[in-house]
Scaffold this motif. Structure first.
Motif, mmCIF file in Angstrom:
data_model
loop_
_atom_site.group_PDB
_atom_site.id
_atom_site.type_symbol
_atom_site.label_atom_id
_atom_site.label_comp_id
_atom_site.label_asym_id
_atom_site.label_seq_id
_atom_site.Cartn_x
_atom_site.Cartn_y
_atom_site.Cartn_z
ATOM 1 N N PHE A 206 33.568 2.624 36.680
ATOM 2 C CA PHE A 206 33.545 3.903 35.967
ATOM 3 C C PHE A 206 32.190 4.593 36.074
ATOM 4 C CE2 PHE A 206 37.482 2.438 34.379
ATOM 5 C CZ PHE A 206 38.153 3.528 33.873
ATOM 6 N N GLY A 207 31.359 4.116 37.006
ATOM 7 C CA GLY A 207 30.031 4.679 37.149
ATOM 8 C C GLY A 207 29.052 4.029 36.185
ATOM 9 N N ILE A 208 27.829 4.514 36.212
ATOM 10 C CA ILE A 208 26.762 3.958 35.383
ATOM 11 C C ILE A 208 27.079 4.168 33.904
ATOM 12 C CG2 ILE A 208 24.333 4.210 34.743
ATOM 13 C CD1 ILE A 208 23.862 5.052 37.700
ATOM 14 N N TRP B 221 36.439 19.170 35.791
ATOM 15 C CA TRP B 221 37.012 18.363 34.718
ATOM 16 C C TRP B 221 36.175 17.095 34.563
ATOM 17 C CZ3 TRP B 221 40.832 19.985 31.550
ATOM 18 C CH2 TRP B 221 41.556 21.122 31.947
ATOM 19 N N HIS B 222 35.944 16.712 33.317
ATOM 20 C CA HIS B 222 35.110 15.555 33.005
ATOM 21 C C HIS B 222 35.811 14.655 31.984
ATOM 22 C CE1 HIS B 222 31.687 17.842 34.718
ATOM 23 N NE2 HIS B 222 32.180 18.865 34.024
ATOM 24 N N CYS B 223 35.308 13.424 31.887
ATOM 25 C CA CYS B 223 35.763 12.487 30.854
ATOM 26 C C CYS B 223 34.530 11.910 30.168
ATOM 27 C CB CYS B 223 36.598 11.368 31.471
ATOM 28 S SG CYS B 223 37.119 10.107 30.277
ATOM 29 N N PHE B 224 34.519 11.928 28.849
ATOM 30 C CA PHE B 224 33.365 11.433 28.098
ATOM 31 C C PHE B 224 33.156 9.924 28.263
ATOM 32 C CE2 PHE B 224 33.836 15.280 25.247
ATOM 33 C CZ PHE B 224 32.603 15.813 25.563
ATOM 34 N N ASP B 225 34.184 9.213 28.751
ATOM 35 C CA ASP B 225 34.073 7.759 28.905
ATOM 36 C C ASP B 225 33.474 7.351 30.244
ATOM 37 O OD1 ASP B 225 35.293 7.568 26.470
ATOM 38 O OD2 ASP B 225 37.241 6.899 27.235
ATOM 39 N N ALA B 226 33.359 8.294 31.179
ATOM 40 C CA ALA B 226 32.994 7.939 32.550
ATOM 41 C C ALA B 226 31.792 8.732 33.039
ATOM 42 C CB ALA B 226 34.181 8.174 33.480
ATOM 43 N N HIS B 227 31.168 8.218 34.073
ATOM 44 C CA HIS B 227 30.044 8.892 34.714
ATOM 45 C C HIS B 227 30.522 10.143 35.445
ATOM 46 C CE1 HIS B 227 26.757 9.370 37.720
ATOM 47 N NE2 HIS B 227 26.008 8.918 36.729
ATOM 48 N N SER B 228 29.608 11.061 35.680
ATOM 49 C CA SER B 228 29.960 12.329 36.322
ATOM 50 C C SER B 228 30.425 12.157 37.767
ATOM 51 C CB SER B 228 28.774 13.297 36.266
ATOM 52 O OG SER B 228 27.634 12.722 36.868
ATOM 53 N N LYS B 229 30.227 10.981 38.363
ATOM 54 C CA LYS B 229 30.708 10.772 39.733
ATOM 55 C C LYS B 229 32.229 10.864 39.797
ATOM 56 C CE LYS B 229 31.424 5.779 40.348
ATOM 57 N NZ LYS B 229 31.057 4.601 41.170
ATOM 58 N N HIS B 230 32.900 10.704 38.651
ATOM 59 C CA HIS B 230 34.353 10.824 38.615
ATOM 60 C C HIS B 230 34.807 12.240 38.257
ATOM 61 C CE1 HIS B 230 35.399 6.673 39.346
ATOM 62 N NE2 HIS B 230 34.521 6.282 38.447
#
Length: 314
Positions: free
Chosen positions: A50-52, A84-93
């Motif tokens: 999920f990235g860093i 689109w972003h998710c607060f649980d994951a790094h911006s690479k996703h």
């Protein structure tokens, strides 16, 4: 004359890392440094699906959600700055497509679930005790994705809160994989945006909490102390004076090898290193007889090691 203080490290007595080992690495950017080493030496490892992730609450959320196989839905993503972003994951996703980010996140859920079930070793690197909480929902986020600061409140997790989070991570993993060795470490990267004193306070909370949950299956590797006490010199930092440079990462990696690597794996790692360097070799004349012989020898070495370790791919 002794010119360096050295951290005393004890060789691990059981469940050493070899080429049958399956590893999952989670946490701060330092876990990616070590993850890159495992990848280079062709171990069966996955680093930061999920990235860093910098703080224990973010890692706890990822571990529990993956074990429960709780998929992400439209309610879990938001649109900001054309993505689109998710607060649980790094911006690479992050992605311009809502469907693509949800597909990627749910693929990582399944991948992480499988790796937790199968891993012999799970290495978790904690970076900070400081977390950001959404004012609107009271949710602790893994990444703010450059939203306005006013939308978050910044809080310092107490040692007790971190201990509770680490225990939740351990219990969740052991509920589906009782045999995995869990290794905690603290990133030596200084988070000076929090402030120098605040960074020290943050790291101290992490270290104190980890030592309260260690046992036969849960251990602590002192990468933070090695960086600060053995490599006490700015020549071991990148130009930002915050992140360990390649020399420091290699030094800490060798210390990790001493503690965790099975002796028979070290010889294989040396052979793989020679092959990796050979693959990067750039000849003066690609069609020369000498280079063709070099390539034949390289292919022979690759075949020999792949016949012994079936999962190896170059």
């Amino acid at each position: 004359m002794k010119l360096q203080t050295q951290i005393k490290l004890k060789k691990q007595e059981h469940n050493l890392i070899d080429y049958n080992t399956k590893l999952l690495l989670l946490g701060s950017c330092f876990s990616e440094n070590i993850g890159d080493k495992f990848e280079y030496y062709k171990f069966q490892s996955i680093s930061n699906p999920f990235g860093i992730l910098f703080h224990p609450k973010a890692i706890e959320n990822l571990v529990i959600r993956s074990i429960q196989q709780k998929e992400y839905t439209e309610e879990d993503v938001f649109f900001h700055n054309d993505q689109w972003h998710c607060f649980d994951a790094h911006s690479k996703h992050s992605n311009v497509s809502k469907e693509k980010i949800l597909s990627d996140l749910n693929t990582q859920i399944q991948l992480t679930n499988q790796q937790i079930l199968e891993s012999t070793h799970i290495i978790i690197t904690l970076g900070t005790s400081w977390v950001y909480k959404l004012v609107e929902s009271d949710k602790i986020v893994a990444n703010c994705h450059k939203l306005p600061q006013k939308e978050f409140s910044k809080i310092l997790l107490s040692t007790y809160e971190i201990k509770q989070s680490l225990q939740s991570i351990i219990e969740a993993i052991q509920s589906v994989n009782k045999n995995a060795s869990i290794v905690f470490t603290v990133s030596p990267v200084r988070h000076i945006k929090d402030g120098f004193v605040e960074n020290t306070l943050s790291k101290s909370h992490l270290i104190s909490a980890i030592h309260q949950v260690t046992n036969n299956q849960v251990s602590y590797f002192s990468s933070f102390e090695i960086m600060l006490d053995e490599l006490r010199d700015y020549r071991f930092y990148k130009s930002d004076m915050l992140h360990p440079n390649n020399t420091a990462v290699e030094y800490i990696w060798q210390k990790f090898q001493h503690v965790w690597m099975a002796s028979e794996s070290v010889k294989i790692m040396s052979d793989i290193d020679a092959i990796q360097k050979g693959l990067k070799h750039k000849p003066f004349n690609e069609k020369s007889e000498a280079h063709q012989k070099f390539l034949e020898q390289l292919e022979r070495r690759k075949s020999e090691i792949q016949s012994t370790i079936k999962h190896l791919k170059f």
